[in-house]
Design a protein around this motif. Structure first.
Motif, PDB file in Angstrom:
ATOM      1  N   SER A   7       0.842  -1.181   0.000  1.00 35.23           N
ATOM      2  CA  SER A   7       0.000   0.000   0.000  1.00 35.23           C
ATOM      3  C   SER A   7       0.881   1.236   0.000  1.00 35.23           C
ATOM      4  O   SER A   7       2.010   1.210   0.505  1.00 35.23           O
ATOM      5  CB  SER A   7      -0.894  -0.004   1.251  1.00 35.23           C
ATOM      6  N   THR A   8       0.376   2.318  -0.554  1.00 37.71           N
ATOM      7  CA  THR A   8       1.149   3.562  -0.562  1.00 37.71           C
ATOM      8  C   THR A   8       1.346   4.103   0.845  1.00 37.71           C
ATOM      9  O   THR A   8       2.198   4.955   1.074  1.00 37.71           O
ATOM     10  CB  THR A   8       0.441   4.630  -1.417  1.00 37.71           C
ATOM     11  N   GLU A   9       0.558   3.606   1.799  1.00 38.13           N
ATOM     12  CA  GLU A   9       0.680   4.061   3.181  1.00 38.13           C
ATOM     13  C   GLU A   9       1.669   3.225   3.977  1.00 38.13           C
ATOM     14  O   GLU A   9       2.026   3.593   5.105  1.00 38.13           O
ATOM     15  CB  GLU A   9      -0.693   4.014   3.875  1.00 38.13           C
ATOM     16  N   ASP A  10       2.108   2.107   3.443  1.00 39.50           N
ATOM     17  CA  ASP A  10       2.985   1.215   4.185  1.00 39.50           C
ATOM     18  C   ASP A  10       4.410   1.759   4.246  1.00 39.50           C
ATOM     19  O   ASP A  10       4.985   2.165   3.226  1.00 39.50           O
ATOM     20  CB  ASP A  10       3.005  -0.176   3.545  1.00 39.50           C
ATOM     21  N   LEU A  11       4.968   1.742   5.439  1.00 42.15           N
ATOM     22  CA  LEU A  11       6.362   2.129   5.658  1.00 42.15           C
ATOM     23  C   LEU A  11       6.975   1.103   6.593  1.00 42.15           C
ATOM     24  O   LEU A  11       6.543   0.965   7.744  1.00 42.15           O
ATOM     25  CB  LEU A  11       6.464   3.535   6.264  1.00 42.15           C
ATOM     26  N   VAL A  12       7.952   0.381   6.093  1.00 42.09           N
ATOM     27  CA  VAL A  12       8.563  -0.697   6.862  1.00 42.09           C
ATOM     28  C   VAL A  12       9.888  -0.228   7.446  1.00 42.09           C
ATOM     29  O   VAL A  12      10.777   0.223   6.710  1.00 42.09           O
ATOM     30  CB  VAL A  12       8.802  -1.945   5.994  1.00 42.09           C
ATOM     31  N   LEU A  13      10.008  -0.322   8.759  1.00 45.04           N
ATOM     32  CA  LEU A  13      11.263  -0.045   9.435  1.00 45.04           C
ATOM     33  C   LEU A  13      12.047  -1.351   9.531  1.00 45.04           C
ATOM     34  O   LEU A  13      11.569  -2.331  10.102  1.00 45.04           O
ATOM     35  CB  LEU A  13      11.010   0.512  10.838  1.00 45.04           C
ATOM     36  N   VAL A  14      13.238  -1.373   8.952  1.00 45.21           N
ATOM     37  CA  VAL A  14      14.093  -2.559   9.016  1.00 45.21           C
ATOM     38  C   VAL A  14      15.235  -2.276   9.983  1.00 45.21           C
ATOM     39  O   VAL A  14      15.987  -1.312   9.811  1.00 45.21           O
ATOM     40  CB  VAL A  14      14.640  -2.946   7.632  1.00 45.21           C
ATOM     41  N   VAL A  15      15.336  -3.125  10.978  1.00 42.40           N
ATOM     42  CA  VAL A  15      16.383  -2.997  11.992  1.00 42.40           C
ATOM     43  C   VAL A  15      17.367  -4.139  11.777  1.00 42.40           C
ATOM     44  O   VAL A  15      16.967  -5.293  11.660  1.00 42.40           O
ATOM     45  CB  VAL A  15      15.778  -3.054  13.407  1.00 42.40           C
ATOM     46  N   GLY A  16      18.650  -3.816  11.704  1.00 40.06           N
ATOM     47  CA  GLY A  16      19.641  -4.818  11.326  1.00 40.06           C
ATOM     48  C   GLY A  16      19.787  -4.922   9.822  1.00 40.06           C
ATOM     49  O   GLY A  16      20.156  -5.963   9.282  1.00 40.06           O
ATOM     50  N   ALA A  17      19.534  -3.817   9.125  1.00 43.71           N
ATOM     51  CA  ALA A  17      19.460  -3.837   7.659  1.00 43.71           C
ATOM     52  C   ALA A  17      20.799  -4.055   6.985  1.00 43.71           C
ATOM     53  O   ALA A  17      20.846  -4.495   5.831  1.00 43.71           O
ATOM     54  CB  ALA A  17      18.836  -2.533   7.152  1.00 43.71           C
ATOM     55  N   THR A  18      21.896  -3.746   7.644  1.00 42.26           N
ATOM     56  CA  THR A  18      23.186  -3.905   6.985  1.00 42.26           C
ATOM     57  C   THR A  18      23.787  -5.297   7.202  1.00 42.26           C
ATOM     58  O   THR A  18      24.851  -5.598   6.661  1.00 42.26           O
ATOM     59  CB  THR A  18      24.191  -2.838   7.483  1.00 42.26           C
ATOM     60  N   GLY A  19      23.107  -6.150   7.969  1.00 39.50           N
ATOM     61  CA  GLY A  19      23.535  -7.537   8.107  1.00 39.50           C
ATOM     62  C   GLY A  19      23.142  -8.356   6.889  1.00 39.50           C
ATOM     63  O   GLY A  19      22.489  -7.853   5.967  1.00 39.50           O
ATOM     64  N   GLY A  20      23.529  -9.631   6.886  1.00 38.35           N
ATOM     65  CA  GLY A  20      23.259 -10.473   5.730  1.00 38.35           C
ATOM     66  C   GLY A  20      21.789 -10.615   5.421  1.00 38.35           C
ATOM     67  O   GLY A  20      21.339 -10.370   4.289  1.00 38.35           O
ATOM     68  N   GLY A  59      19.873   5.445  14.839  1.00 33.85           N
ATOM     69  CA  GLY A  59      19.293   4.974  16.086  1.00 33.85           C
ATOM     70  C   GLY A  59      20.031   3.743  16.560  1.00 33.85           C
ATOM     71  O   GLY A  59      20.808   3.135  15.821  1.00 33.85           O
ATOM     72  N   ASP A  60      19.785   3.373  17.804  1.00 33.66           N
ATOM     73  CA  ASP A  60      20.463   2.232  18.408  1.00 33.66           C
ATOM     74  C   ASP A  60      19.479   1.574  19.353  1.00 33.66           C
ATOM     75  O   ASP A  60      19.017   2.210  20.306  1.00 33.66           O
ATOM     76  CB  ASP A  60      21.706   2.717  19.166  1.00 33.66           C
ATOM     77  N   ILE A  61      19.124   0.321  19.091  1.00 36.44           N
ATOM     78  CA  ILE A  61      18.120  -0.336  19.922  1.00 36.44           C
ATOM     79  C   ILE A  61      18.593  -0.516  21.360  1.00 36.44           C
ATOM     80  O   ILE A  61      17.773  -0.763  22.247  1.00 36.44           O
ATOM     81  CB  ILE A  61      17.673  -1.691  19.334  1.00 36.44           C
ATOM     82  N   ARG A  62      19.873  -0.356  21.601  1.00 37.93           N
ATOM     83  CA  ARG A  62      20.386  -0.431  22.969  1.00 37.93           C
ATOM     84  C   ARG A  62      20.197   0.890  23.705  1.00 37.93           C
ATOM     85  O   ARG A  62      20.414   0.959  24.919  1.00 37.93           O
ATOM     86  CB  ARG A  62      21.867  -0.810  22.950  1.00 37.93           C
ATOM     87  N   GLN A  63      19.816   1.931  22.963  1.00 33.54           N
ATOM     88  CA  GLN A  63      19.619   3.260  23.544  1.00 33.54           C
ATOM     89  C   GLN A  63      18.179   3.701  23.283  1.00 33.54           C
ATOM     90  O   GLN A  63      17.860   4.238  22.230  1.00 33.54           O
ATOM     91  CB  GLN A  63      20.607   4.251  22.927  1.00 33.54           C
ATOM     92  N   PRO A  64      17.274   3.445  24.226  1.00 33.45           N
ATOM     93  CA  PRO A  64      15.839   3.682  24.003  1.00 33.45           C
ATOM     94  C   PRO A  64      15.505   5.105  23.569  1.00 33.45           C
ATOM     95  O   PRO A  64      14.569   5.317  22.792  1.00 33.45           O
ATOM     96  CB  PRO A  64      15.204   3.373  25.364  1.00 33.45           C
ATOM     97  N   HIS A  76       5.032  -1.183   9.753  1.00 34.35           N
ATOM     98  CA  HIS A  76       5.557  -2.526   9.998  1.00 34.35           C
ATOM     99  C   HIS A  76       7.000  -2.407  10.479  1.00 34.35           C
ATOM    100  O   HIS A  76       7.719  -1.488  10.080  1.00 34.35           O
ATOM    101  CB  HIS A  76       5.568  -3.385   8.730  1.00 34.35           C
ATOM    102  N   ILE A  77       7.418  -3.353  11.306  1.00 32.62           N
ATOM    103  CA  ILE A  77       8.820  -3.444  11.726  1.00 32.62           C
ATOM    104  C   ILE A  77       9.325  -4.847  11.432  1.00 32.62           C
ATOM    105  O   ILE A  77       8.665  -5.835  11.745  1.00 32.62           O
ATOM    106  CB  ILE A  77       8.985  -3.142  13.233  1.00 32.62           C
ATOM    107  N   ILE A  78      10.485  -4.925  10.797  1.00 31.45           N
ATOM    108  CA  ILE A  78      11.193  -6.193  10.640  1.00 31.45           C
ATOM    109  C   ILE A  78      12.510  -6.070  11.382  1.00 31.45           C
ATOM    110  O   ILE A  78      13.340  -5.214  11.049  1.00 31.45           O
ATOM    111  CB  ILE A  78      11.453  -6.549   9.166  1.00 31.45           C
ATOM    112  N   CYS A  79      12.685  -6.898  12.397  1.00 39.51           N
ATOM    113  CA  CYS A  79      13.894  -6.852  13.213  1.00 39.51           C
ATOM    114  C   CYS A  79      14.744  -8.077  12.928  1.00 39.51           C
ATOM    115  O   CYS A  79      14.378  -9.192  13.298  1.00 39.51           O
ATOM    116  CB  CYS A  79      13.526  -6.783  14.701  1.00 39.51           C
ATOM    117  N   CYS A  80      15.866  -7.862  12.264  1.00 36.72           N
ATOM    118  CA  CYS A  80      16.778  -8.967  11.970  1.00 36.72           C
ATOM    119  C   CYS A  80      18.169  -8.653  12.525  1.00 36.72           C
ATOM    120  O   CYS A  80      19.183  -8.898  11.885  1.00 36.72           O
ATOM    121  CB  CYS A  80      16.816  -9.292  10.481  1.00 36.72           C
TER     122      CYS A  80
END
Length: 272
Positions: A7-20, A59-64, A76-80
């Motif tokens: 959808s044009t409204e969807d925005l996915v936050l990818v955490v760990g994006a520079t990993g494999g 950002g840093d998930i270790r630093q809230p 949406h969030i994808i945490c890898c």
């Protein structure tokens, strides 16, 4: 409902994006037409890696305190995220360890291990909990890449894999997500194969390459054991995003046997 175009409204936050897995996930999201925001500790690295095709935020998930400001518009969030299962320089010890201290680490010296800024406990337990707390209340799906064996930590080979708590950390991350009330899908791959490889340690001494050509087996209840292509971990992360069969489910995924010409992800999810 199966996931097709975004959808044009969807925005996915990818955490760990520079990993494999993260790199492959971002690429698949873009091919599906999703808008992608990448959370990173190295903006220059992420900007160079994705050639301006994504929104890059620091950002840093270790630093809230760094997380809430970057959540605006996220659907949406994808945490890898992840670190090495065994102590390595990626654990980011607060001081340069001498050889004797490294020996102490491998004998599980809690005082030294607690100094690591990037240990499984800091990343997969505390970091994921911080990410869950900062997530928008109307989030459509939180996808988390965990691991086979989180419920079998006393069984070989998972007892060895968990020697320094990587499965403990993943399980705590799962628990944070499940208890939050946010719609979620948890993905539990086996030993990761296929590149891109972003770390070289005891987990990647043997680098199998299948180019994602093996069959896909999906299970639940933490019963599967095997190898999993990073390509298919990325595939399943994206294919489950808006699939109703996957809501509030935890899946194991391994690769075995012959692959069909087209993988029917919706059918695989519906079977479970």
């Amino acid at each position: 409902m199966s996931n097709s175009s975004a959808s044009t409204e969807d925005l996915v936050l990818v955490v760990g994006a520079t990993g494999g897995v993260g790199q492959l996930t971002v690429n698949k999201l873009l091919n599906k037409g999703f808008k992608v925001r990448v959370l990173t500790r190295s903006a220059d690295k992420a900007t160079s890696m994705f050639s301006g095709r994504v929104e890059v935020v620091f950002g840093d998930i270790r630093q809230p305190e760094t997380l809430s400001p970057i959540m605006s518009g996220v659907t949406h969030i994808i945490c890898c995220t992840g670190t090495t299962a065994f102590p390595s320089t990626r654990w980011e010890f607060t001081n340069d360890l001498n050889p004797l201290e490294w020996v102490r680490v491998f004998f599980q010296d809690e005082n030294l291990i607690s100094q690591a800024k990037n240990s499984p406990n800091q990343v997969d337990a505390k970091g994921v909990s911080n990410l869950v707390t900062a997530a928008p209340s109307n989030l459509k799906r939180f996808v988390f890449v965990s691991s086979c064996g989180v419920k079998r930590k006393d069984e070989f080979p998972y007892s060895l894999l968990n020697a320094f708590g990587v499965l403990d950390g993943k399980e705590k991350g799962e628990e944070s997500i499940i208890s939050s009330g946010i719609p979620y899908t948890i993905i539990r791959p086996g030993r990761l194969i296929d590149g891109p490889y972003t770390s070289y340690d005891l987990n990647t001494l043997t680098q199998a390459t299948t180019n994602g050509k093996l069959g896909v087996i999906i299970g639940t209840g933490d019963t599967l054991t095997g190898q999993t292509s990073r390509i298919d971990v990325a595939n399943v992360c994206v294919e489950c995003l808006d699939n109703s069969h996957c809501e509030n489910k935890a899946y194991e995924i391994v690769n075995q046997g012959q692959r069909p010409s087209v993988v029917d992800w919706d059918a695989l999810f519906a079977e479970i």
